[in-house]
Motif scaffolding. Sequence first.
Motif: not given
Length: 412
Positions: A15-25, A27-30, A35-38, A232-240
């Motif tokens: 869903t778009l919400d999950r895509i937003r969550n992916v973007a936070r993961h 962002k953390r690495e950026v 340099h990130v290839a997703v 897991s992509s369902f981990d909190d993006p700030d503490s994976p």
Amino acid sequence: MATLVMKFGGTSVATLDRIRNVARHVKREVDAGYHVAVVVSAMSGKTNELVGWCKDASALHDMREYDAVVASGEQVTSGLLAIVLQNMGIAARSWQGWQIPIRTDDAHGSARIVGVDGTALTDHFVRLNEVAVIAGFQGIHEPTGRLATLGRGGSDTSAVAIAAAINAERCDIYTDVDGVYTTDPRIVPKAQRLEKVAFEEMLEMASMGAKVLQVRSVELAMVHRVPTYVRSSFDDPDSPQPGTLICGEEDILEQQIITGIAYSKDEAQITLRRVADKPGVAAAIFVPLADANINVDMIIQVVSDDTTATDITFTVPTADFDRAKTILEGIHDQIGYASLQGATDVVKVSAIGVGMRSHAGVAAKAFKALADKGINIRAITTSEIKFSVLIDQAYTELAVRTLHSLYGLDKP
Ligand code: ADP
Ligand code: ASP
Ligand code: MG
């Protein structure tokens, strides 16, 4: 600057919400300076829907057009994630397989990657400092200029191939479980997450049905020694959490005898009764199947009492069952069997572990445990680090749970 590949599967971009969550993961690495290839999959269920449409359009369809249709799901999610990242202030650009390019052979529907050119990606990283959002599952067959898909689950392979091509520090495969488990956690609640799994074991687990990684992705990771994590992509993006590392055997200190149990319902059994017991018969049966690209897996030959005739049992992928039967019926006169019996309600259950190399009697224990549960074994195969049994599908869960407990894999 170091590079990283992050792959997100269907449920992670559903869903778009999950895509937003992916973007936070991402962002953390950026922010951490990579340099990130997703690499993204299609939204969950999308590829099944697209495959269904092709079948409905025509049961027998041109696989080049099948590829044109089924690759579209990843095109959507790559664009959407790029938009979401841009909206967060992160420079990002989507890439289709041909734009990289990811080169494949022309086995449309299950193409193999023959090469990935990482130059353009690397160039973009250096010049523009952009996140590359890559549509998984697809590449291009350059001689014909046609798009090709990599087989179901192929985005894992896209990710590892890109990681190898751009010499990434590691490849993180984000999914809906937090790592590789001792068996499918959906059917065995007592399954445990593994810290590390050896490449060879993961290869066997994936080949024997653990669909958490596509087999070819593990092959590539092993050949190119790409440190690959399942997390897991369902981990909190700030503490994976780190997830499970797929690595060389030498990097695993405490090795169990059995690491995991896998099962595959994608098996069909064929038995030819009273085949002439003479030289050349096995070749007469299996060469035509091989010529038709049908993968024969388990084979059992029984010598009958009178030694003039024998029964031969073997398995083929369920999808090839009807084709295999047609071929065998076509060469009936040549082989001269009394009858052909087939079953699709079977399952192959496998136990995998590099420890089997140095321990005897590991499989024998399993045969006894299954017999005690009243489970009949139809066929057996073994190799250096695994053994498999073919049983009735109705006993799948019981057999997997029995072996899981037997080898001490249950969570305390
Ligand atoms: P994605 O859409 O992220 O690619 P998949 O559905 O392809 O995810 O793979 C993840 C699923 O694999 C899990 O939800 C789990 O049910 C299944 N699975 C099977 N065997 C295992 C295993 N040994 N460890 C972890 N997951 C497993
Ligand atoms: N979307 C494709 C599939 O469902 C590829 C992938 O998800 O890896 O098979
Ligand atoms: Mg998958």
